[in-house]
Each structure stands twice: as structure tokens, then as C-alpha cells.
Design a protein around this motif. Sequence first.
Motif: not given
Length: 394
Positions: A191-196, A46-48, A201-210, A253-259
Motif C-alpha cells: 500500500a505504501f509502495w503504490w500509495d493505494s 474498501m468494500a472489497v 485490479v490490474g497486472w501492475n499491482t497483482f502481487a499487492g492484490g495477493l 487517505s491511503t493510510v486511513s484506508q489501510l487502517f
Amino acid sequence: MVSNVDERMKDRAFRTLDGIRGVAALCIVVLHSHRYFGDPLPSAQMAVDLFFVLSGFVLAHAYEERFREGMSPWRFMLARYVRLYPVYLLGIILGLVQALCMMRYQGQEVMENHPEQEWTWSQLLVDLPFAALMLPDPFAAALFPLNGIMWSIFFELLANLVWVLSRRLLESTKVLVGVVLVSGALFTGAAFWWDSTALGVGWNTFAGGLARVLYSFMLGVLLHRFHRAVRVPRIHPLLLLGVLPALAAFDLSTVSQLFCALVVLPLLVLLGAKAEPQGGTAFLCTRLGLASYAVYALHKRLYMLSCGILLQFFGLRVEQYAPWGGLVFLVLLVSGCVLLADRFETPARRALSRRLMPPLVVPRVIASPPRQSEDPDAGPDNSRPQVGPSSKNS
């Protein structure tokens, strides 16, 4: 990540934010250095997100007035690259050393310390041109194989580019709020789609990173716009420095980190902007902030190289000395990065700035000396944790 404050606004140094950024970088070090520390901060990625919010806040503080005075998008992006490239290049050199060591000792026990990449000469020759240009490698799973941590710096630069090209539109608070809400919704969906929340970090989640970086960065810009008008209780800076480590100590959890990413960490930035430290706390925050970018950018290569060297040449397994060996590593890392900032990072940035960014000539009725703030080193743009930045591969 973010850095010191603009010379034109010395009355607001935001040293607490420097300290928060430094602590966030240390959390990432602990997360990645599992052989030294075990896993005491399982949610430290979460620091990022915190780095991204800090970057938006402090870059808005440093540059919005300069944009109104005519600073071009080209000059701004050049200042960002000048600010980030010297330490980035040092990280790539360390990654190259590690890759050569991996090829030399491939198949030996020492390679257990380097599980994420098996290098060949052809892979290295393909990646080097992209790495030198600060661009992600389209032929690798990771964006920056030679120094994977730099994915977050790349995303931050993308957010910088979107911000500066859209700055006239984003001067409208309604538009800025709309961008924050839309990117926040996309980040939540991703975050819900990838459960994270460790996206990008990688090309597979590039759109989510943007979506992740646009939400946090633009929210940081928005917070800067209204932070003076918002009244919040003043909390002691040392307590604020402990918030992220306290949160990261839980396996959220993913939900807590998202919050936390959507609400808690932006609130931490707002509270930090309202609390200026004094005395020894101010010195601590300043030193942590000074070292934070180098700590973030170099720690993983230094960690992996140190583990491999100690095992290969001295037969020492560092996990047997955890966490005390990790504390020694942390002290040496921070001390070295403070020295690096003074002796290499700052002089290199200034040299690049003089060569690539001549001072702007602004006609004035009364002559005045050149503004020191044209040097990118004078602005608070040590962005990135940031972030850095960002899963256990952050």
C-alpha cells in the motif's frame, strides 16, 4: 463475497453479515456509477476488503467441519466454481454485448460512456477463452476485460485454494496468526509502495492484490475460530449496516484506508457476527445478502450499457438526472438481482451441483438421508465482495 449459512448450523444464520455484504455491494455500485450519482462515496473501494474478510469468516463456518469429515480440496474448489460460475457467465455475456456495441458505435458520442477499453475482433477472440474458463487475460492490462469487476472473485478463489491446500497447517492457530501477520505486513508495504490500497485490479499491482486478499481472508478465518469466545457489546444491526457507507463518504487517505482494511472492517465483521437482526431488519438483511453477488458481478456492465442505450437511442444524458436517476437504477438493479437469484442463480447452481457433484457416500451404521449441505447452495459461500472486488476500477 459470502452467502447464507450452512444448514447444519441454522442457529447461527449471520443475517447481519448478509446485510453488511449487501450494503457493501451497493457502495461499490455507487462508486462505479458516477454518471448516475456523482462521487458521494469516494472511499467505497474498501468494500472489497470487507468482502474478503466476510468470505473467510463464512467459508470457515460452512466448510471447516466438512474438511474434518473428509471433504477433498478438489470437491471444495468445484463447489466454489459451481457457486460462482452462473452469475459470472451472465456478467461475461453482458460484457460481450457491451464490447459488440462498442465496436458497432465506435467513434460516436455514445462511446464516451465506455472509456476503459476499445475492442477489436482480434482482442475479443483472444480474451473469450480466458473469460470462459474464469481465468485472467495475460494479454490485457485488466485481468478480466469483459467484466473488470471479477478480478476480486479471481483473487478470492486464489485465497480459497491456498486455504484448502494448507488447511492442515492452518489448523494450528499459531500458523494461522503467522500467515495473517506476514500477509498484513506485505499488504501494508504494498500500500505504501503504490500509495493505494486498491491493489490487484490490474497486472501492475497483482502481487499487492495477493497480499491484500490473503490478509483479509485469513483474518476472517481466524475471527471465525474465536468469535464465540470474544465478548463485545451488541450493536443494533441497522447501525452496523451504516458503518461502511459512513466511512466511504470521506475521501480517506491511503493510510486511513489501510487502517480501515487492517482493523476497522474486521472489527465490523466480528460485531456483525454477534448481532442477529429480528423482524423487518432480518428480512432486509436476507434480501440484501441474496442479491449481493449478482449486484456486484453485473452492476458495471448494466450501468455502462444503460448509459449508452439511453444516450444513443433516446438522447438522454443520465448525469442530468443525478442522483434521482441513480436511485431508480439502484432500485431496479437490486429488485432484478433478487429475482435473478430466485429464478436463475439458485436453480443453475443446483443443476450444476447435481451434474458435477454427486452426494458423498459415507458409511453409517444407521442410515440417514443425504445431507443438504453437500449442495454448494446450502453453504454461506457467496464470497466475494465479493470484493470484489476493488480503486475506482474495483
